[in-house]
Design a protein around this motif. Structure first.
Motif, short mmCIF file in Angstrom:
data_model
loop_
_atom_site.label_atom_id
_atom_site.label_comp_id
_atom_site.label_asym_id
_atom_site.label_seq_id
_atom_site.Cartn_x
_atom_site.Cartn_y
_atom_site.Cartn_z
N UNK A 1 -26.04 -47.03 56.22
CA UNK A 1 -26.77 -48.23 55.80
C UNK A 1 -26.81 -49.22 56.96
N UNK A 2 -25.65 -49.46 57.55
CA UNK A 2 -25.56 -50.44 58.64
C UNK A 2 -26.34 -49.97 59.88
N UNK A 3 -26.22 -48.67 60.17
CA UNK A 3 -26.90 -48.07 61.33
C UNK A 3 -28.42 -48.26 61.23
N UNK A 4 -28.99 -47.95 60.07
CA UNK A 4 -30.44 -48.11 59.93
C UNK A 4 -30.84 -49.59 59.89
N UNK A 5 -30.04 -50.42 59.20
CA UNK A 5 -30.39 -51.84 59.10
C UNK A 5 -30.44 -52.49 60.49
N UNK A 6 -29.56 -52.06 61.38
CA UNK A 6 -29.56 -52.60 62.74
C UNK A 6 -30.86 -52.31 63.48
N UNK A 7 -31.57 -51.30 63.03
CA UNK A 7 -32.80 -50.87 63.73
C UNK A 7 -34.06 -51.22 62.95
N UNK A 8 -33.93 -52.15 61.98
CA UNK A 8 -35.05 -52.47 61.09
C UNK A 8 -36.19 -53.20 61.80
N UNK A 9 -35.96 -53.66 63.00
CA UNK A 9 -37.06 -54.35 63.70
C UNK A 9 -37.98 -53.37 64.45
N UNK A 10 -37.69 -52.07 64.38
CA UNK A 10 -38.69 -51.11 64.87
C UNK A 10 -39.86 -51.12 63.89
N UNK A 11 -41.04 -50.71 64.35
CA UNK A 11 -42.22 -50.74 63.48
C UNK A 11 -42.08 -49.86 62.26
N UNK A 12 -41.40 -48.74 62.42
CA UNK A 12 -41.12 -47.84 61.30
C UNK A 12 -39.92 -46.99 61.68
N UNK A 13 -38.95 -46.95 60.78
CA UNK A 13 -37.84 -46.00 60.96
C UNK A 13 -38.24 -44.70 60.28
N UNK A 14 -38.10 -43.59 60.98
CA UNK A 14 -38.23 -42.29 60.32
C UNK A 14 -36.80 -41.79 60.16
#
Ligand code: FNR
Ligand code: 8K6
Length: 347
Positions: free
Chosen positions: A42-55
């Motif tokens: 959860x934390x790992x993906x949330x840290x990258x939420x400013x990318x246009x789209x997480x796959x």
């Protein structure tokens, strides 16, 4: 001139991305024993939420799709609830996230599940499971027509589960030598029925999955990743190009969110694709939105997008190394170099 990479991009009437830099799907083998993402995910993906789209990292649609330890699933309520925490955390930071739906086919290992290893034909891969080298690959069982029906239905069900878990859409994993790709390449597909021999037949499984998934969640929320050139868990065959030549216009008709190349280094040229790279071949044969990927830097991606070689860029290893990739490239900060040791921890 505005910076295209950092400006919003309208995928379709349903989805607009904040920028054109996508986080590539990255297997991390860090889910729990029930194949549920953990708080660290959860934390790992949330840290990258400013990318246009997480796959998301590739996520198995059912137990016999597993070929690596601790890869997440989307086929139990526990897994759906686990992913919900990820999607909520990403949305809380105004990000977007697609689930990558995966079945590894002949690269599966019965160590992980009860039952057969399914593939188009009884042609095994050499080698053993990464991180569990004692597990050597076995010769798969050719999928029966009933197996094929149930695989297609399970891709659609996993897509529905992804939407229930709060994902903005799905990326069907049709690349990198896994199940769908095995149907698309002659080295893995020697079937003599309606799923083999001709380009139309070899593309049928992929298209039936796309149609089942779009029926379940809508074409605007459906995308697919493809490796027209064989480079991983697959060997090249000159006949493969005709399969992709047939498949790509069919996909364009279906108005998907995007098509994404599956490759580690997009400077690699394929003899089987008339010397083209993955993105060159896809651009020449697919008219919809194209995601480029494969050893790009921010600068080289910017040049490629400005030259219209593709529309969006997926970045993998540099985003593992730099959770703050977007703020660094925006402000000209120094990026950390990726190294394989970074895979041991979710940072
Ligand atoms: C990958 N890649 C990958 N691809 C995919 O479709 N699903 C996946 O789950 C994974 N997992 C994965 C794990 C790790 C550790 C690496 C390094 C790569 C491939 C990835 O999405 C991408 O195509 C390549 O990494 C090339 O892009 P970069 O890293 O050069 O930007
Ligand atoms: C070591 C990674 C974690 C577990 C497996 C990841 C599975 C996804 C595929 C990544 C493996 C990299 C292989 C690179 C092949 C390049 C061939 C030119």
């Amino acid at each position: 001139m505005t910076n295209a990479l950092l400006s919003p991009f309208k995928l379709n009437d349903t989805i607009t991305l904040n920028n054109r830099i996508l986080m590539a799907p990255l297997t991390r083998c860090m889910s729990d024993e029930d194949l549920v993402p953990t708080q660290a995910s959860v934390d790992y993906y949330a840290r990258r939420a400013d990318t246009g789209l997480i796959i998301s990292e590739a996520t198995i649609i059912r137990p016999d799709g597993q070929g690596y330890p601790n890869t997440p699933g989307l086929f139990t309520q526990k897994q759906i609830q686990g992913w919900k925490k990820v999607t909520e955390a990403v949305h809380a930071k105004k990000g977007k996230i697609f689930a990558q739906l995966w079945h590894v086919g002949r690269v599966a290992h019965p160590h992980f599940f009860d039952g057969d290893v399914l593939a188009p034909s009884a042609i095994g891969v050499e080698g053993s499971v990464p991180r569990m080298r004692e597990l050597t690959y076995i010769t798969p069982k050719p999928a029966t027509l009933d197996d094929i029906k149930s695989l297609i239905a399970d891709f659609a069900k996993a897509a529905e589960n992804a939407i229930e878990a709060g994902f903005d859409g799905v990326e069907i994993h049709g690349a990198n030598g896994y199940l769908i790709d095995q149907f698309l390449h002659n080295a893995a597909n020697e079937r003599t029925d309606q799923y083999g021999q001709t380009p139309e037949n070899m593309a049928r499984f992929a298209l039936e999955i796309v149609d089942a998934v779009t029926a379940a969640v809508g074409n605007d929320r459906t995308s697919i990743r493809l490796s027209p050139g064989a480079y991983f868990n697959m060997t090249e065959d000159a006949r493969d190009k005709a399969v992709f030549d047939f498949l790509l216009p069919q996909l364009a008709d279906r108005k998907l969110a995007y098509v994404h190349g599956g490759i580690f280094d997009d400077s690699m040229q394929f003899d089987t694709l008339e010397g083209k790279t993955t993105s060159e071949y896809l651009r020449a044969n697919y008219t919809g939105t194209l995601v480029g990927v494969g050893s790009y830097s921010y600068d080289s991606a910017k040049v490629a997008i400005e030259a219209d070689k593709f529309d969006l860029i997926a970045i993998g290893r540099p985003i593992i190394a730099n959770p703050d990739y977007i703020s660094k490239v925006t402000s000209g900060g120094t990026l950390l170099e990726y190294s394989d040791e970074m895979l041991t921890e979710l940072v």
